[in-house]
Design a protein around this motif. Structure first.
Motif: not given
Length: 64
Positions: A23-38
């Motif tokens: 769940r945390e892996i998916v949350n992290a991927i979602h964070y990068v995709v949504r925020s556009g951060c490196p």
């Protein structure tokens, strides 16, 4: 999570527990995709960027 769960690879059967919940892996991927951060700028409360990137890339465990 119910929509993504079938796309995740099966957990290892060697008896060792996962260090980071899926769940945390998916949350992290979602964070990068949504925020556009490196990748390297993931917040400290998420798994390490190297782990998340490994799950995300085709060379690692793919989600698709």
């Amino acid at each position: 999570m119910a929509l993504i769960e079938p796309l995740l690879p099966e957990p290892s059967t060697d008896g060792r527990r996962e260090k980071h919940p899926r769940r945390e892996i998916v949350n992290a991927i979602h964070y990068v995709v949504r925020s556009g951060c490196p990748w390297r700028y993931l917040p400290a409360d998420l798994p390490p960027w190297q782990t998340v990137y490994w799950y995300f890339t085709p060379g690692g465990r793919t989600l698709a």
